[in-house]
Design an enzyme around this catalytic site. Structure first.
Site, short mmCIF file in Angstrom:
data_model
loop_
_atom_site.label_atom_id
_atom_site.label_comp_id
_atom_site.label_asym_id
_atom_site.label_seq_id
_atom_site.Cartn_x
_atom_site.Cartn_y
_atom_site.Cartn_z
N LYS A 253 15.92 24.79 41.77
CA LYS A 253 16.43 25.16 43.43
C LYS A 253 17.11 26.43 43.26
O LYS A 253 18.16 26.58 42.99
CB LYS A 253 17.14 23.94 44.13
CG LYS A 253 17.40 24.14 45.48
CD LYS A 253 18.02 23.03 46.24
CE LYS A 253 17.98 23.22 47.64
NZ LYS A 253 18.75 24.52 48.11
N ARG A 258 14.99 32.24 51.98
CA ARG A 258 13.40 31.83 51.74
C ARG A 258 12.74 33.07 52.51
O ARG A 258 13.26 33.90 53.15
CB ARG A 258 13.27 30.84 52.92
CG ARG A 258 11.94 30.20 53.14
CD ARG A 258 12.00 28.94 51.70
NE ARG A 258 10.57 28.29 51.63
CZ ARG A 258 10.68 26.96 52.05
NH1 ARG A 258 11.54 26.46 52.78
NH2 ARG A 258 9.36 26.51 52.09
N ARG A 273 13.33 33.07 56.91
CA ARG A 273 13.52 31.62 57.18
C ARG A 273 13.56 31.40 59.03
O ARG A 273 12.87 30.62 59.39
CB ARG A 273 14.66 30.86 56.58
CG ARG A 273 14.68 29.43 57.10
CD ARG A 273 15.70 28.84 56.39
NE ARG A 273 16.32 27.65 57.31
CZ ARG A 273 16.70 26.55 56.60
NH1 ARG A 273 16.74 26.49 55.12
NH2 ARG A 273 16.95 25.53 57.20
N LYS A 421 15.15 17.47 47.50
CA LYS A 421 16.12 18.75 46.96
C LYS A 421 17.36 17.91 46.36
O LYS A 421 17.81 16.60 46.94
CB LYS A 421 16.48 19.72 47.98
CG LYS A 421 17.43 19.25 49.20
CD LYS A 421 17.74 20.32 50.18
CE LYS A 421 18.31 19.58 51.54
NZ LYS A 421 18.40 20.62 52.35
P1 AMP Z 1 18.66 23.88 51.87
O1 AMP Z 1 18.99 25.27 52.49
O2 AMP Z 1 19.78 23.31 51.18
O3 AMP Z 1 18.31 22.86 52.96
O4 AMP Z 1 17.43 23.90 50.75
C1 AMP Z 1 16.27 23.99 51.14
C2 AMP Z 1 15.94 25.50 50.68
O5 AMP Z 1 16.26 25.56 49.28
C3 AMP Z 1 14.57 25.93 50.95
O6 AMP Z 1 14.36 26.51 52.39
C4 AMP Z 1 14.56 27.15 50.18
O7 AMP Z 1 15.14 28.36 50.94
C5 AMP Z 1 15.44 26.76 49.02
N1 AMP Z 1 14.65 26.73 47.75
C6 AMP Z 1 15.09 27.00 46.51
N2 AMP Z 1 14.29 27.10 45.48
C7 AMP Z 1 13.17 26.31 46.09
C8 AMP Z 1 11.93 25.70 45.50
N3 AMP Z 1 11.76 25.87 44.43
N4 AMP Z 1 11.07 25.30 46.49
C9 AMP Z 1 11.39 25.07 47.79
N5 AMP Z 1 12.49 25.61 48.41
C10 AMP Z 1 13.38 25.93 47.44
#
Ligand code: AMP
Length: 560
Positions: A253, A258, A273, A421
């Site tokens: 991650k 994004r 995003r 995640k």
């Molecule tokens: P969060 O912002 O904490 O809700 O986590 C989700 C976000 O992690 C996604 O919207 C992506 O921007 C990011 N992300 C980072 N690595 C990945 C990955 N391998 N696959 C999907 N999302 C990822």
């Protein structure tokens, strides 16, 4: 807007999803196309469609001033009623319905006008007034238009128009319920409505096409960004293996932002995003695209700062985020890469409805020129320990793992269980700043202490206060910003517009009556300002309660 306000009240007044859908469907069915287009968007709490990048830039203080001007309310009334209601729209309704002093004359004049035009403005008219507001720049130029807009409305209508302007309707209505109401109103399959909304990113247009029976005419379009698929937080390995009984992918991650890259018709564009075009911000990514052998595609990934074969800390990427058109020196110092983890179309073939397993094969079949890189992935078919992968990811400066069902389809805008995640850090929360205070010592002249809140039932409830984590530069910028966006000035403390979203980390959570949420955080600190998130995306009291229960239950680290 009279029927709009009535429908919104009815929706807010019931907790039954079926009733909400029925009220909304009845309302939609009775509308002409133009009003339907605007009203469907308004019911998602936005002034314009998701893919429409225009912003009203009418701040809270402008709205408060306008309501104060029209109602004649004192500062004290404003403060009291705002604290009582916690919502600017509700405050406006109350003050406009019971004006005082010179506000009474205003109100009488308005009533006179209203009896001449029995029907107030309809949603399409309000949206065109919003368009006019966009064109005006500067608070002083906007003010007459805001006053004009509010004058044309009954108090109950003003309440909802203000909620739309502030981007948060707070009537317990999610976008997917609006989609269901559209399906019901025009007797269309819900999947067709959802798909159209995903592809168009415009619920107003979706509603109109549903009314016309033209949903099947929509194709996935290049340079029309699609909403991103989202992930749900997981806490334990058991939870992950229980969610995915079949094969799933593990990926790092990344801690970046994004990005959705479109290529076609001889050009390329990168979207964030929030579906804004950020091509100019990251020129090295779009400039790499001509070296691709493909002629047309849409891919999904994470933009990270990347140099000498490794990811750089998020703080460095942040330097790039501050620049709309970065100078060459900055690009050289902090280059970015797009870590590609999904593909939506290739040469006109729609891959969203194919399983991830297939999409990964397609990604691997393409030669990606740097700085476009495939985010490394691994397919897990049996249970093994995930902890070591975690450690490896952390060593690569990534913030955790993403786990994705190998059989899952790409569902735009959906936060489902196909993507999980798993973050290793201490618990973090996305919160909004509601109050600011001057600091001490070296920081006595800057607004460096922030009180922040989470959402609960449409209200913002304070949960903590943080002093550390931002750089001096960021604090200076925040000081300027909050001075411009103060709702009430109490000397060293100011009540501010809930506009700045922070990601805060903390070491513990406890029950406390110090804050309205009933909880307090231990050692909260600011990880970063979340420019990519909006007020409606902050964490809720439910999440806090969940974290608390886990914490007192003695659970290991908590993740969001
Ligand atoms: P969060 O912002 O904490 O809700 O986590 C989700 C976000 O992690 C996604 O919207 C992506 O921007 C990011 N992300 C980072 N690595 C990945 C990955 N391998 N696959 C999907 N999302 C990822």
């Amino acid at each position: 807007m009279h029927r709009f306000a009535e429908t919104a009240e009815a929706i807010a007044g019931t907790s039954s999803k079926l009733k909400k859908i029925a009220f909304l469907a009845d309302y939609f069915r009775a509308l002409e196309e133009d009003d339907l287009r605007a009203a469907a968007v308004f019911f998602t709490g936005r002034p314009f469609a998701l893919t429409d990048a225009r912003t009203l830039n009418v701040g809270w203080s402008a709205l408060v001033n306008a309501v104060q001007g029209l109602s004649g309310a004192s500062d004290e009334d404003i403060h009291q009623i705002y604290l009582d209601r916690g919502d600017l729209g509700e405050m406006a309704e109350r003050l406009l319905a019971f004006p005082s002093g010179r506000g009474r004359c205003e109100a009488r004049a308005r009533q006179g006008e209203a009896s001449i035009k029995a029907e107030g403005p309809n949603p399409a008219t309000i949206q065109s007034k919003f368009s006019d507001l966009v064109k005006l720049s500067g608070a002083s130029n906007k003010m007459p238009a805001v006053l004009d807009l509010l004058r044309s409305l009954a108090p109950a209508e003003a309440k909802y128009v203000i909620k739309i302007v502030t981007g948060d309707l707070r009537i317990g209505l999610k976008e997917n319920t609006v989609e269901e109401a559209i399906a019901r109103a025009f007797d269309r399959p819900i999947d067709a409505v959802r798909r159209a909304n995903m592809v168009l990113g415009d619920i107003g247009e979706t509603a109109v096409l549903s009314k016309r029976g033209e949903l099947d005419k929509i194709a996935l379009g290049l340079f029309r960004p699609v909403k991103f698929m989202l992930a749900t937080a997981a806490d334990t390995e058991d939870e992950i293996f229980a969610t995915f009984p079949r094969a799933f992918y593990i990926e790092d991650k990344y801690d970046g932002i994004r990005g959705q890259l479109h290529l076609g018709e001889g050009r390329a564009a990168l979207y964030s995003r929030t579906l804004d075009d950020v091509s100019h911000q990251f020129p090295e990514i779009v400039e790499a695209v001509p070296a691709l052998h493909a002629r047309s595609l849409i891919v999904d990934g994470e933009i990270v700062a990347f140099k000498e074969n490794q990811v750089l800390p998020f703080a460095l990427l942040q330097k790039r985020l501050g620049r709309k058109r970065p100078p060459a020196a900055l690009i050289g110092e902090i280059p970015v890469s797009l870590m590609i983890f999904d593909i939506l179309t290739l040469e006109g073939r729609n891959l969203m409805d194919e399983p991830l397993l297939e999409r990964k094969k397609v990604i691997e079949s393409i030669q990606w020129p740097a700085p476009l890189r495939v985010a490394p992935f691994m397919l897990l078919e049996e249970r093994i320990q995930l902890e070591p992968f975690f450690e490896q990811a952390a060593l690569r400066r990534n913030e955790g793992l993403m786990l994705k069902d190998a059989g899952s389809l790409y569902l735009p805008g959906k936060r489902g269980m196909s993507w999980l995640k798993w973050k290793k850090a201490l618990a973090t929360l996305d919160v909004v700043v509601t109050g600011v205070e001057f600091g001490h010592g070296r920081r006595r002249d800057v607004l460096s202490d922030y009180t922040f809140a989470v959402h609960h039932d449409g209200k913002l409830l304070n949960i903590g206060k943080a002093y550390s984590g931002l750089t001096d530069r960021e604090i200076a910028d925040m000081t300027e910003f909050f001075k411009q966006h103060t709702l009430q000035d109490y000397g060293r403390f100011r009540l501010v517009e809930p506009a700045v979203i922070l990601e805060v980390a903390f070491n513990g959570i406890q029950k406390s009556d110090r804050h309205a949420s009933g909880y307090a955080l231990r050692f909260p600190r600011i990880l970063r300002i979340r420019q990519d998130k909006t007020l409606s995306e902050i964490d809720t009291l439910d999440t806090v309660e969940k974290l608390y229960n886990r914490h007192v239950a003695g659970g290991r680290g908590a993740h969001t």
